[in-house]
Each structure stands twice: as C-alpha cells, then as structure tokens.
Design a protein around this motif. Structure first.
Motif, PDB file in Angstrom:
ATOM      1  N   THR A  81       0.805  -1.214   0.000  1.00  0.00           N
ATOM      2  CA  THR A  81       0.000   0.000   0.000  1.00  0.00           C
ATOM      3  C   THR A  81       0.843   1.271   0.000  1.00  0.00           C
ATOM      4  O   THR A  81       0.308   2.373   0.088  1.00  0.00           O
ATOM      5  CB  THR A  81      -0.952   0.032   1.215  1.00  0.00           C
ATOM      6  N   ALA A  82       2.145   1.137  -0.118  1.00  0.00           N
ATOM      7  CA  ALA A  82       3.054   2.295  -0.122  1.00  0.00           C
ATOM      8  C   ALA A  82       3.508   2.613  -1.541  1.00  0.00           C
ATOM      9  O   ALA A  82       3.418   1.770  -2.437  1.00  0.00           O
ATOM     10  CB  ALA A  82       4.268   1.995   0.749  1.00  0.00           C
ATOM     11  N   ARG A  83       4.006   3.811  -1.741  1.00  0.00           N
ATOM     12  CA  ARG A  83       4.562   4.156  -3.055  1.00  0.00           C
ATOM     13  C   ARG A  83       5.900   3.462  -3.283  1.00  0.00           C
ATOM     14  O   ARG A  83       6.242   3.136  -4.406  1.00  0.00           O
ATOM     15  CB  ARG A  83       4.747   5.667  -3.181  1.00  0.00           C
ATOM     16  N   GLN A  84       6.677   3.314  -2.221  1.00  0.00           N
ATOM     17  CA  GLN A  84       7.967   2.636  -2.342  1.00  0.00           C
ATOM     18  C   GLN A  84       7.759   1.154  -2.093  1.00  0.00           C
ATOM     19  O   GLN A  84       7.200   0.756  -1.073  1.00  0.00           O
ATOM     20  CB  GLN A  84       8.968   3.226  -1.354  1.00  0.00           C
ATOM     21  N   LYS A  85       8.191   0.331  -3.049  1.00  0.00           N
ATOM     22  CA  LYS A  85       7.928  -1.105  -3.024  1.00  0.00           C
ATOM     23  C   LYS A  85       9.207  -1.887  -3.294  1.00  0.00           C
ATOM     24  O   LYS A  85      10.120  -1.382  -3.918  1.00  0.00           O
ATOM     25  CB  LYS A  85       6.899  -1.465  -4.102  1.00  0.00           C
ATOM     26  N   THR A  86       9.215  -3.123  -2.849  1.00  0.00           N
ATOM     27  CA  THR A  86      10.290  -4.046  -3.171  1.00  0.00           C
ATOM     28  C   THR A  86       9.671  -5.270  -3.828  1.00  0.00           C
ATOM     29  O   THR A  86       8.708  -5.839  -3.307  1.00  0.00           O
ATOM     30  CB  THR A  86      11.075  -4.464  -1.910  1.00  0.00           C
ATOM     31  N   PHE A  87      10.229  -5.642  -4.987  1.00  0.00           N
ATOM     32  CA  PHE A  87       9.772  -6.815  -5.721  1.00  0.00           C
ATOM     33  C   PHE A  87      10.860  -7.870  -5.724  1.00  0.00           C
ATOM     34  O   PHE A  87      12.051  -7.542  -5.811  1.00  0.00           O
ATOM     35  CB  PHE A  87       9.433  -6.450  -7.174  1.00  0.00           C
ATOM     36  N   SER A  88      10.463  -9.121  -5.643  1.00  0.00           N
ATOM     37  CA  SER A  88      11.370 -10.248  -5.833  1.00  0.00           C
ATOM     38  C   SER A  88      11.132 -10.760  -7.247  1.00  0.00           C
ATOM     39  O   SER A  88       9.984 -11.030  -7.621  1.00  0.00           O
ATOM     40  CB  SER A  88      11.082 -11.365  -4.829  1.00  0.00           C
ATOM     41  N   ILE A  89      12.208 -10.864  -8.007  1.00  0.00           N
ATOM     42  CA  ILE A  89      12.108 -11.341  -9.380  1.00  0.00           C
ATOM     43  C   ILE A  89      12.950 -12.594  -9.494  1.00  0.00           C
ATOM     44  O   ILE A  89      14.160 -12.568  -9.245  1.00  0.00           O
ATOM     45  CB  ILE A  89      12.575 -10.269 -10.381  1.00  0.00           C
ATOM     46  N   ASP A  90      12.301 -13.698  -9.832  1.00  0.00           N
ATOM     47  CA  ASP A  90      12.978 -14.985  -9.947  1.00  0.00           C
ATOM     48  C   ASP A  90      13.633 -15.119 -11.318  1.00  0.00           C
ATOM     49  O   ASP A  90      13.057 -14.712 -12.327  1.00  0.00           O
ATOM     50  CB  ASP A  90      11.997 -16.134  -9.742  1.00  0.00           C
ATOM     51  N   GLY A  91      14.826 -15.688 -11.321  1.00  0.00           N
ATOM     52  CA  GLY A  91      15.556 -15.917 -12.561  1.00  0.00           C
ATOM     53  C   GLY A  91      17.044 -15.824 -12.329  1.00  0.00           C
ATOM     54  O   GLY A  91      17.503 -15.697 -11.186  1.00  0.00           O
ATOM     55  N   ASP A  92      17.785 -15.870 -13.405  1.00  0.00           N
ATOM     56  CA  ASP A  92      19.236 -15.758 -13.334  1.00  0.00           C
ATOM     57  C   ASP A  92      19.607 -14.322 -12.970  1.00  0.00           C
ATOM     58  O   ASP A  92      19.327 -13.402 -13.745  1.00  0.00           O
ATOM     59  CB  ASP A  92      19.843 -16.146 -14.687  1.00  0.00           C
ATOM     60  N   PRO A  93      20.217 -14.095 -11.794  1.00  0.00           N
ATOM     61  CA  PRO A  93      20.534 -12.729 -11.378  1.00  0.00           C
ATOM     62  C   PRO A  93      21.391 -11.968 -12.390  1.00  0.00           C
ATOM     63  O   PRO A  93      21.166 -10.786 -12.629  1.00  0.00           O
ATOM     64  CB  PRO A  93      21.284 -12.911 -10.053  1.00  0.00           C
ATOM     65  N   LYS A  94      22.331 -12.658 -12.993  1.00  0.00           N
ATOM     66  CA  LYS A  94      23.216 -11.990 -13.962  1.00  0.00           C
ATOM     67  C   LYS A  94      22.433 -11.555 -15.204  1.00  0.00           C
ATOM     68  O   LYS A  94      22.589 -10.430 -15.681  1.00  0.00           O
ATOM     69  CB  LYS A  94      24.355 -12.927 -14.355  1.00  0.00           C
ATOM     70  N   ALA A  95      21.569 -12.410 -15.713  1.00  0.00           N
ATOM     71  CA  ALA A  95      20.772 -12.075 -16.900  1.00  0.00           C
ATOM     72  C   ALA A  95      19.805 -10.930 -16.595  1.00  0.00           C
ATOM     73  O   ALA A  95      19.631 -10.029 -17.424  1.00  0.00           O
ATOM     74  CB  ALA A  95      20.014 -13.299 -17.386  1.00  0.00           C
ATOM     75  N   LEU A  96      19.184 -10.951 -15.423  1.00  0.00           N
ATOM     76  CA  LEU A  96      18.270  -9.879 -15.045  1.00  0.00           C
ATOM     77  C   LEU A  96      19.020  -8.558 -14.880  1.00  0.00           C
ATOM     78  O   LEU A  96      18.547  -7.505 -15.322  1.00  0.00           O
ATOM     79  CB  LEU A  96      17.534 -10.241 -13.754  1.00  0.00           C
ATOM     80  N   ALA A  97      20.206  -8.603 -14.273  1.00  0.00           N
ATOM     81  CA  ALA A  97      21.024  -7.395 -14.113  1.00  0.00           C
ATOM     82  C   ALA A  97      21.437  -6.837 -15.467  1.00  0.00           C
ATOM     83  O   ALA A  97      21.419  -5.613 -15.677  1.00  0.00           O
ATOM     84  CB  ALA A  97      22.259  -7.700 -13.258  1.00  0.00           C
ATOM     85  N   GLU A  98      21.785  -7.713 -16.403  1.00  0.00           N
ATOM     86  CA  GLU A  98      22.162  -7.258 -17.736  1.00  0.00           C
ATOM     87  C   GLU A  98      20.990  -6.604 -18.446  1.00  0.00           C
ATOM     88  O   GLU A  98      21.148  -5.583 -19.121  1.00  0.00           O
ATOM     89  CB  GLU A  98      22.715  -8.422 -18.564  1.00  0.00           C
ATOM     90  N   ARG A  99      19.788  -7.170 -18.291  1.00  0.00           N
ATOM     91  CA  ARG A  99      18.607  -6.582 -18.925  1.00  0.00           C
ATOM     92  C   ARG A  99      18.312  -5.205 -18.342  1.00  0.00           C
ATOM     93  O   ARG A  99      17.998  -4.264 -19.063  1.00  0.00           O
ATOM     94  CB  ARG A  99      17.400  -7.515 -18.764  1.00  0.00           C
ATOM     95  N   LEU A 100      18.424  -5.056 -17.028  1.00  0.00           N
ATOM     96  CA  LEU A 100      18.207  -3.756 -16.398  1.00  0.00           C
ATOM     97  C   LEU A 100      19.266  -2.745 -16.844  1.00  0.00           C
ATOM     98  O   LEU A 100      18.953  -1.580 -17.073  1.00  0.00           O
ATOM     99  CB  LEU A 100      18.193  -3.886 -14.876  1.00  0.00           C
ATOM    100  N   ALA A 101      20.505  -3.201 -16.998  1.00  0.00           N
ATOM    101  CA  ALA A 101      21.575  -2.316 -17.478  1.00  0.00           C
ATOM    102  C   ALA A 101      21.309  -1.869 -18.915  1.00  0.00           C
ATOM    103  O   ALA A 101      21.638  -0.742 -19.285  1.00  0.00           O
ATOM    104  CB  ALA A 101      22.925  -3.011 -17.368  1.00  0.00           C
ATOM    105  N   GLU A 102      20.703  -2.734 -19.726  1.00  0.00           N
ATOM    106  CA  GLU A 102      20.334  -2.351 -21.096  1.00  0.00           C
ATOM    107  C   GLU A 102      19.228  -1.294 -21.076  1.00  0.00           C
ATOM    108  O   GLU A 102      19.250  -0.353 -21.869  1.00  0.00           O
ATOM    109  CB  GLU A 102      19.829  -3.563 -21.878  1.00  0.00           C
ATOM    110  N   LEU A 103      18.264  -1.457 -20.172  1.00  0.00           N
ATOM    111  CA  LEU A 103      17.155  -0.511 -20.084  1.00  0.00           C
ATOM    112  C   LEU A 103      17.606   0.842 -19.537  1.00  0.00           C
ATOM    113  O   LEU A 103      17.103   1.883 -19.954  1.00  0.00           O
ATOM    114  CB  LEU A 103      16.045  -1.070 -19.190  1.00  0.00           C
ATOM    115  N   PHE A 104      18.534   0.809 -18.588  1.00  0.00           N
ATOM    116  CA  PHE A 104      18.980   2.028 -17.907  1.00  0.00           C
ATOM    117  C   PHE A 104      20.506   2.062 -17.863  1.00  0.00           C
ATOM    118  O   PHE A 104      21.110   1.833 -16.824  1.00  0.00           O
ATOM    119  CB  PHE A 104      18.407   2.082 -16.474  1.00  0.00           C
ATOM    120  N   PRO A 105      21.148   2.369 -18.995  1.00  0.00           N
ATOM    121  CA  PRO A 105      22.609   2.323 -19.046  1.00  0.00           C
ATOM    122  C   PRO A 105      23.294   3.389 -18.195  1.00  0.00           C
ATOM    123  O   PRO A 105      24.426   3.217 -17.780  1.00  0.00           O
ATOM    124  CB  PRO A 105      22.919   2.517 -20.525  1.00  0.00           C
TER     125      PRO A 105
END
Length: 111
Positions: A81-105
C-alpha cells in the motif's frame, strides 16, 4: 559491471526497489532516482488506480514486459500500500542485471 543500486542480486533472482506513481497519464519505467534519504529506486508510472491492488498488478505487468519475463516470476515482497515497493524477481541474477543495465545504461549516481 557495477550493478545500479535500485536492485540487488539474491539467491535465485534479484530484489528490485521501485517508487510507483499510480493514476499517471502514461505507463513507463522512468529510470533510477536517488531519494533524499539516499536510497536508490526505479521510478515507475502506471495508469491504474491504487485500489484493490490494481496499481501493483499493472506495475508487475509493466515490469514483466520490459524485462521480457513472465509476470509469474515477479512478486511483491513489501510495500503493498506504499509508493515505495520491493519486488522479488525470480531468474538468473546476472541475466536480469544485464537486462536492467540495457534498459537504464546511465548509472543513477550520476543524476
């Protein structure tokens, strides 16, 4: 590669820290932001209203689309119910980090 501070690797995935603006005129991930308290979050906007979990569901759908993963791999860990949230995303941490780096270089610390 240094991971931006709005997410952190964990066993089996990542934790993603988000600041959500509901009832926006558009749906978007606006990029990282350093808050006044020093916390780094990913700014996000959704059109949905913050009633009955609609904004959270819209944000999960937006994250899934942007990360190119099934929405079932994303769960709200805290901040329902807050504006600040934490999400857990399942998957390969390295692949997810690379995708986020592509989105926000650009590193949030330079903003």
């Amino acid at each position: 590669m240094n991971a931006p501070r709005f997410f952190a690797p964990r066993a089996g995935g990542i934790e993603l820290h988000v600041r959500l603006t509901p009832k926006s005129s558009r749906e978007a991930l606006d990029g990282p932001e350093i808050r006044d308290d020093g916390a780094c979050v990913l700014k996000a906007r959704v059109r949905a209203v913050p009633e009955d979990g609609k904004a959270n569901a819209a944000l999960i759908a937006l994250l899934a689309k942007q990360l190119k993963i099934p929405a079932s791999r994303i769960s709200l860990a805290s901040g329902a119910t807050a504006r600040q949230k934490t999400f857990s995303i399942d998957g390969d941490p390295k692949a997810l980090a690379e995708r986020l780096a592509e989105l926000f270089p650009e590193d949030a610390r330079s903003r």
